[in-house]
Design a protein around this motif. Sequence first.
Motif, PDB file in Angstrom:
ATOM      1  N   LYS A  78       0.815  -1.207   0.000  1.00 54.83           N
ATOM      2  CA  LYS A  78       0.000   0.000   0.000  1.00 54.83           C
ATOM      3  C   LYS A  78       0.856   1.268   0.000  1.00 54.83           C
ATOM      4  CE  LYS A  78      -4.057   1.897   2.279  1.00 54.83           C
ATOM      5  NZ  LYS A  78      -5.068   1.680   3.310  1.00 54.83           N
ATOM      6  N   LYS A  79       1.921   1.260   0.789  1.00 62.12           N
ATOM      7  CA  LYS A  79       2.721   2.476   0.946  1.00 62.12           C
ATOM      8  C   LYS A  79       4.131   2.382   0.376  1.00 62.12           C
ATOM      9  CE  LYS A  79       0.144   4.103   4.851  1.00 62.12           C
ATOM     10  NZ  LYS A  79      -0.055   5.470   5.202  1.00 62.12           N
ATOM     11  N   ALA A  80       4.465   1.260  -0.294  1.00 61.33           N
ATOM     12  CA  ALA A  80       5.826   1.126  -0.824  1.00 61.33           C
ATOM     13  C   ALA A  80       5.894   0.082  -1.930  1.00 61.33           C
ATOM     14  CB  ALA A  80       6.798   0.744   0.288  1.00 61.33           C
ATOM     15  N   VAL A  81       6.868   0.286  -2.797  1.00 59.07           N
ATOM     16  CA  VAL A  81       7.317  -0.756  -3.713  1.00 59.07           C
ATOM     17  C   VAL A  81       8.640  -1.218  -3.124  1.00 59.07           C
ATOM     18  CG1 VAL A  81       8.169  -1.259  -6.033  1.00 59.07           C
ATOM     19  CG2 VAL A  81       6.132   0.171  -5.726  1.00 59.07           C
ATOM     20  N   LYS A  82       8.751  -2.512  -2.900  1.00 54.50           N
ATOM     21  CA  LYS A  82       9.925  -3.070  -2.224  1.00 54.50           C
ATOM     22  C   LYS A  82      10.717  -3.925  -3.202  1.00 54.50           C
ATOM     23  CE  LYS A  82       9.634  -4.695   2.039  1.00 54.50           C
ATOM     24  NZ  LYS A  82      10.626  -4.093   2.918  1.00 54.50           N
ATOM     25  N   MET A  83      11.990  -3.627  -3.297  1.00 57.80           N
ATOM     26  CA  MET A  83      12.919  -4.470  -4.043  1.00 57.80           C
ATOM     27  C   MET A  83      13.723  -5.245  -3.017  1.00 57.80           C
ATOM     28  SD  MET A  83      14.453  -1.853  -6.876  1.00 57.80           S
ATOM     29  CE  MET A  83      15.368  -3.168  -7.698  1.00 57.80           C
ATOM     30  N   THR A  84      13.503  -6.559  -2.966  1.00 63.03           N
ATOM     31  CA  THR A  84      14.237  -7.390  -2.023  1.00 63.03           C
ATOM     32  C   THR A  84      15.338  -8.130  -2.776  1.00 63.03           C
ATOM     33  OG1 THR A  84      12.276  -7.658  -0.650  1.00 63.03           O
ATOM     34  CG2 THR A  84      14.072  -9.236  -0.312  1.00 63.03           C
ATOM     35  N   PHE A  85      16.565  -7.885  -2.380  1.00 63.43           N
ATOM     36  CA  PHE A  85      17.729  -8.512  -3.007  1.00 63.43           C
ATOM     37  C   PHE A  85      18.067  -9.783  -2.241  1.00 63.43           C
ATOM     38  CE2 PHE A  85      17.798  -4.418  -4.802  1.00 63.43           C
ATOM     39  CZ  PHE A  85      18.579  -4.461  -5.939  1.00 63.43           C
ATOM     40  N   ALA A  86      18.060 -10.907  -2.953  1.00 65.21           N
ATOM     41  CA  ALA A  86      18.245 -12.217  -2.333  1.00 65.21           C
ATOM     42  C   ALA A  86      19.556 -12.313  -1.551  1.00 65.21           C
ATOM     43  CB  ALA A  86      18.183 -13.320  -3.395  1.00 65.21           C
ATOM     44  N   LYS A  87      20.611 -11.707  -2.066  1.00 65.56           N
ATOM     45  CA  LYS A  87      21.921 -11.757  -1.402  1.00 65.56           C
ATOM     46  C   LYS A  87      22.385 -10.352  -1.031  1.00 65.56           C
ATOM     47  CE  LYS A  87      23.211 -15.827  -4.096  1.00 65.56           C
ATOM     48  NZ  LYS A  87      24.134 -16.326  -5.125  1.00 65.56           N
ATOM     49  N   GLY A  88      21.432  -9.510  -0.684  1.00 67.62           N
ATOM     50  CA  GLY A  88      21.729  -8.109  -0.419  1.00 67.62           C
ATOM     51  C   GLY A  88      22.760  -7.856   0.666  1.00 67.62           C
ATOM     52  N   ALA A  89      22.791  -8.710   1.677  1.00 64.27           N
ATOM     53  CA  ALA A  89      23.749  -8.514   2.773  1.00 64.27           C
ATOM     54  C   ALA A  89      25.192  -8.683   2.300  1.00 64.27           C
ATOM     55  CB  ALA A  89      23.450  -9.481   3.918  1.00 64.27           C
ATOM     56  N   SER A  90      25.366  -9.319   1.146  1.00 72.52           N
ATOM     57  CA  SER A  90      26.713  -9.535   0.606  1.00 72.52           C
ATOM     58  C   SER A  90      27.107  -8.470  -0.413  1.00 72.52           C
ATOM     59  CB  SER A  90      26.795 -10.918  -0.047  1.00 72.52           C
ATOM     60  OG  SER A  90      26.572 -11.922   0.910  1.00 72.52           O
ATOM     61  N   LEU A  91      26.235  -7.515  -0.658  1.00 68.50           N
ATOM     62  CA  LEU A  91      26.520  -6.474  -1.640  1.00 68.50           C
ATOM     63  C   LEU A  91      27.051  -5.223  -0.938  1.00 68.50           C
ATOM     64  CD1 LEU A  91      23.306  -6.833  -3.854  1.00 68.50           C
ATOM     65  CD2 LEU A  91      25.571  -7.832  -4.239  1.00 68.50           C
ATOM     66  N   GLY A  92      27.927  -4.501  -1.633  1.00 70.98           N
ATOM     67  CA  GLY A  92      28.570  -3.326  -1.047  1.00 70.98           C
ATOM     68  C   GLY A  92      27.635  -2.159  -0.784  1.00 70.98           C
ATOM     69  N   ASP A  93      26.739  -1.841  -1.698  1.00 73.68           N
ATOM     70  CA  ASP A  93      25.796  -0.725  -1.583  1.00 73.68           C
ATOM     71  C   ASP A  93      26.464   0.594  -1.194  1.00 73.68           C
ATOM     72  OD1 ASP A  93      23.344   0.628  -1.603  1.00 73.68           O
ATOM     73  OD2 ASP A  93      22.887   0.057   0.455  1.00 73.68           O
ATOM     74  N   PRO A  94      27.442   1.052  -1.994  1.00 74.32           N
ATOM     75  CA  PRO A  94      28.132   2.300  -1.650  1.00 74.32           C
ATOM     76  C   PRO A  94      27.236   3.534  -1.649  1.00 74.32           C
ATOM     77  CG  PRO A  94      28.757   1.563  -3.846  1.00 74.32           C
ATOM     78  CD  PRO A  94      27.932   0.468  -3.237  1.00 74.32           C
ATOM     79  N   ALA A  95      26.125   3.503  -2.399  1.00 70.22           N
ATOM     80  CA  ALA A  95      25.219   4.651  -2.443  1.00 70.22           C
ATOM     81  C   ALA A  95      24.198   4.631  -1.308  1.00 70.22           C
ATOM     82  CB  ALA A  95      24.495   4.695  -3.788  1.00 70.22           C
ATOM     83  N   GLY A  96      24.207   3.563  -0.508  1.00 73.74           N
ATOM     84  CA  GLY A  96      23.291   3.471   0.627  1.00 73.74           C
ATOM     85  C   GLY A  96      21.832   3.342   0.226  1.00 73.74           C
ATOM     86  N   LEU A  97      21.561   2.567  -0.809  1.00 76.39           N
ATOM     87  CA  LEU A  97      20.184   2.391  -1.272  1.00 76.39           C
ATOM     88  C   LEU A  97      19.354   1.519  -0.338  1.00 76.39           C
ATOM     89  CD1 LEU A  97      20.743   1.861  -5.112  1.00 76.39           C
ATOM     90  CD2 LEU A  97      20.049   3.950  -3.921  1.00 76.39           C
ATOM     91  N   PHE A  98      19.977   0.535   0.296  1.00 74.73           N
ATOM     92  CA  PHE A  98      19.220  -0.362   1.166  1.00 74.73           C
ATOM     93  C   PHE A  98      18.690   0.416   2.370  1.00 74.73           C
ATOM     94  CE2 PHE A  98      22.033  -3.865  -0.607  1.00 74.73           C
ATOM     95  CZ  PHE A  98      21.045  -4.360  -1.440  1.00 74.73           C
ATOM     96  N   ASN A  99      17.385   0.311   2.596  1.00 79.95           N
ATOM     97  CA  ASN A  99      16.768   1.023   3.713  1.00 79.95           C
ATOM     98  C   ASN A  99      15.756   0.156   4.458  1.00 79.95           C
ATOM     99  OD1 ASN A  99      14.597   0.942   1.939  1.00 79.95           O
ATOM    100  ND2 ASN A  99      14.510   3.146   1.613  1.00 79.95           N
ATOM    101  N   SER A 100      15.751  -1.145   4.178  1.00 78.18           N
ATOM    102  CA  SER A 100      14.792  -2.049   4.801  1.00 78.18           C
ATOM    103  C   SER A 100      15.409  -3.440   4.911  1.00 78.18           C
ATOM    104  CB  SER A 100      13.523  -2.099   3.939  1.00 78.18           C
ATOM    105  OG  SER A 100      12.545  -2.912   4.521  1.00 78.18           O
ATOM    106  N   SER A 101      14.902  -4.218   5.843  1.00 75.29           N
ATOM    107  CA  SER A 101      15.409  -5.586   6.074  1.00 75.29           C
ATOM    108  C   SER A 101      16.911  -5.577   6.333  1.00 75.29           C
ATOM    109  CB  SER A 101      15.077  -6.500   4.880  1.00 75.29           C
ATOM    110  OG  SER A 101      13.708  -6.495   4.603  1.00 75.29           O
ATOM    111  N   LEU A 102      17.354  -4.611   7.097  1.00 72.08           N
ATOM    112  CA  LEU A 102      18.790  -4.428   7.321  1.00 72.08           C
ATOM    113  C   LEU A 102      19.368  -5.369   8.365  1.00 72.08           C
ATOM    114  CD1 LEU A 102      18.898  -0.523   7.227  1.00 72.08           C
ATOM    115  CD2 LEU A 102      19.379  -2.125   5.364  1.00 72.08           C
TER     116      LEU A 102
END
Length: 137
Positions: A78-102
């Motif tokens: 209802k309030k978000a479109v969520k992109m869940t990355f299967a191996k997100g914890a192993s990704l660098g994410d230098p731009a700080g895009l991850f903001n959920s399921s941290l």
Amino acid sequence: MPRSIPNLLDVSKSNDGADSPSQLIDERIAELGDWRGETLARVRELIKEADPEVVEEWKWRNPVWSHGGIICTGESYKKAVKMTFAKGASLGDPAGLFNSSLGGNTRRAIDIHEGEEIDGEALKALIREAVALNASD
């Protein structure tokens, strides 16, 4: 009037006549019909730009993009479109895009809310990193 001949090479439907994953994603985008549909369409476009060989799948009643394994899902709430990355914890994410399921050990997610802009270049870099990680396994 000439009779139309079915295109035997049409792969838009599976062998059992069900819609293809890409068609199901199109339908989801249209069914949302609001900012969430627009956001999901934009996410899809960026994923395809980042990885032209990406495979679109439909699992768990949601779009899934894969290349050598799952890259991410595209869920709509209802309030978000969520992109869940299967191996997100192993990704660098230098731009700080991850903001959920941290807090998880494996997945990470990006929640996109109404009115928020997507940093397309940063997202494409994250997609490419996820593809590279899948290839290294």
